[in-house]
Design an enzyme around this catalytic site. Sequence first.
Site, PDB file in Angstrom:
ATOM      1  N   GLY B   7       0.945  -1.165   0.013  1.00  0.00           N
ATOM      2  CA  GLY B   7      -0.151  -0.106  -0.032  1.00  0.00           C
ATOM      3  C   GLY B   7       0.806   1.310   0.171  1.00  0.00           C
ATOM      4  N   GLY B   9      -0.228   4.743   0.063  1.00  0.00           N
ATOM      5  CA  GLY B   9      -0.678   5.857   0.239  1.00  0.00           C
ATOM      6  C   GLY B   9      -0.040   6.796   1.202  1.00  0.00           C
ATOM      7  N   GLY B  12       1.752   4.416   4.008  1.00  0.00           N
ATOM      8  CA  GLY B  12       2.655   3.637   3.356  1.00  0.00           C
ATOM      9  C   GLY B  12       4.093   4.278   2.716  1.00  0.00           C
ATOM     10  N   ASN B 101      -7.530   1.813  10.083  1.00  0.00           N
ATOM     11  CA  ASN B 101      -8.365   2.256  10.893  1.00  0.00           C
ATOM     12  C   ASN B 101      -9.429   1.202  11.092  1.00  0.00           C
ATOM     13  OD1 ASN B 101      -7.472   5.045  11.438  1.00  0.00           O
ATOM     14  ND2 ASN B 101      -7.919   5.650   9.472  1.00  0.00           N
ATOM     15  N   ALA B 126      -0.125  12.394   8.509  1.00  0.00           N
ATOM     16  CA  ALA B 126       0.512  12.320   7.092  1.00  0.00           C
ATOM     17  C   ALA B 126      -0.562  12.618   6.059  1.00  0.00           C
ATOM     18  CB  ALA B 126       1.336  10.834   6.914  1.00  0.00           C
ATOM     19  N   LYS B 181      -8.605   4.212  19.185  1.00  0.00           N
ATOM     20  CA  LYS B 181      -8.611   4.824  17.806  1.00  0.00           C
ATOM     21  C   LYS B 181      -9.791   4.776  17.169  1.00  0.00           C
ATOM     22  CE  LYS B 181      -6.454   6.536  14.601  1.00  0.00           C
ATOM     23  NZ  LYS B 181      -5.139   6.131  13.518  1.00  0.00           N
ATOM     24  N   ASN B 185     -12.019   7.963  15.673  1.00  0.00           N
ATOM     25  CA  ASN B 185     -12.443   8.111  14.359  1.00  0.00           C
ATOM     26  C   ASN B 185     -13.898   8.181  14.178  1.00  0.00           C
ATOM     27  OD1 ASN B 185      -9.837   8.070  13.039  1.00  0.00           O
ATOM     28  ND2 ASN B 185      -9.483   6.018  13.147  1.00  0.00           N
ATOM     29  N   ASN B 189     -14.339  11.828  12.314  1.00  0.00           N
ATOM     30  CA  ASN B 189     -14.456  11.460  10.767  1.00  0.00           C
ATOM     31  C   ASN B 189     -15.665  11.715  10.077  1.00  0.00           C
ATOM     32  OD1 ASN B 189     -11.719  11.145  11.555  1.00  0.00           O
ATOM     33  ND2 ASN B 189     -11.534   9.444  10.074  1.00  0.00           N
ATOM     34  N   GLU B 260     -13.793   5.310   4.336  1.00  0.00           N
ATOM     35  CA  GLU B 260     -13.816   4.485   5.411  1.00  0.00           C
ATOM     36  C   GLU B 260     -14.777   4.299   6.240  1.00  0.00           C
ATOM     37  OE1 GLU B 260      -9.230   3.191   6.441  1.00  0.00           O
ATOM     38  OE2 GLU B 260      -9.656   5.148   6.858  1.00  0.00           O
TER      39      GLU B 260
END
Lengths: 299, 299
Positions: B7, B9, B12, B101, B126, B181, B185, B189, B260
């Site tokens: 991965g 992204g 990664g 996630n 990031a 976490k 999220n 999110n 997601e």
Amino acid sequence: MEIAIIGAGATGLLYAHQLANIFRVKIYCKREEQRNLIHKEGVTLIDGEQIMNKKIKVELFSDETEINEDVLIITAKQYSLESIIRNLKKYQNKTILFLQNGMNHITYFHELQQNKIFVGVIEHGAKKENDTTVYLTGKGLTNVAPYNEHHTSLFFENWDSKLKDFPIVMEKQWYPILAKKLIVNAVINPLTALYKVENGKLLSNKNYLITMETIFNEAFSILNVGKKEEMWNHVTKICTSTSKNHSSMLRDMETGKKTEVDAILGYLLQEGKKAKKELPVIHFVYHALKGMENVRMNE
Amino acid sequence: MEIAIIGAGATGLLYAHQLANIFRVKIYCKREEQRNLIHKEGVTLIDGEQIMNKKIKVELFSDETEINEDVLIITAKQYSLESIIRNLKKYQNKTILFLQNGMNHITYFHELQQNKIFVGVIEHGAKKENDTTVYLTGKGLTNVAPYNEHHTSLFFENWDSKLKDFPIVMEKQWYPILAKKLIVNAVINPLTALYKVENGKLLSNKNYLITMETIFNEAFSILNVGKKEEMWNHVTKICTSTSKNHSSMLRDMETGKKTEVDAILGYLLQEGKKAKKELPVIHFVYHALKGMENVRMNE
């Protein structure tokens, strides 16, 4: 017979223009700029290819304005009513017709009880183009019922007999007609404003449809109105027939105006509290929309 | 020691760049275009004023790719995992670290049980700038725990002792770190994606804050993790420290990518079903966001 129309938004301009065909009408508006424009240019109604302009009397409205007409039609938004009621309290024996969405305006009626109070629900689609011009985007009825059952008024008889093109239907009970309109507004307006989509997307998008059913179920649990399946069919029928429209709440969001979320979802939350019923999703959507208003107004 | 990063992204690229300081790293990516660019230009990490470029091996990844490295770090999004797992099933005795996630990836682990499986939660901010460049917007930790308690790996010992600038913390229990976490999220999110606001607005707008508490309460009722008040403080602390950020879900919405939402709210709804608990608002927000994805993808 003289008619005062208080509020010069889309509904106010439309009703002024139509009722002026048979009554003497005066518009009361809030802003001086609009007063001057209507005074100079009259009111223009655009209905398809037809563009019809009419001279109509106009006056500024404030707490102190003296209203001499016998019939008052209140077309201002719910959130402007408080200041209007302060003025109207002093009158006796006037015929007052309220054309608001939602139900909150009912709470002011005890202050006006020396008058003949009526509530109405309008089915017309109207869109304000500018301070003097309104588009008729869909023709419908005006459903009216007395707030106190025994009240009648010559005004409505004249309207019914002389204005066949702009029909009025008199009902006996005010609650069912307001509640039926409220459930439509509670389902369509907040969601289209939240998602920023035209009405039809609520039906064509399968996930949006699920959220629409959720709001419907919560609203129906509070509003004691008709049979559930019939009422759902009514809501989806309106949504289909207005599928290309931007709801009034979406338009208010887009144009940076205050929305009617308090009159619609806020009312349901109040009633839910009284009935000790949880309305978690309506509570969520109410605060999401109030939050969006706040973000917008602080920008 | 050879490391495969699957991965490419933001996560990664960041991990490839950092781990390449002490390990031999190879990136596996899906698109030929990105493979060619990384091959030609290396990977660039931008950390404030510092711009650091590194040559890193790169290879295309498909169902048939043969992976020779002993340590595999999976940084692909949850919704890409199914096809990756098909490839990984054939291996034995590899150290596999998942950095997703949500919690849905747990459901694949039974297919990989001949390996040493670890899950991690990353605290770094990031942001991918392009196919070869990543911004480090915030420094943090990598929290890792074995999925089967007794597993250990020399890889993590080396990382811990030799890479002090990019710290790893080993935990014993995987559930608390993923759940902690997930609740962050689940609250930040979806709402920032729905309202299209930066993280901090959820706290500064009093109506948004109410909706945040609602989602938190529902999520907490499902995730058996820590004390309620501590967990709420944790969520608001993260929201404050990332107040100017656009959440990953908002960025996915803005850039037209799949979000997601299934891994985050979808997982909570599944768990709610198992526990026979109602999560009306999470159910609503899940469908609102899926509906927005549909509208966007059909445009």
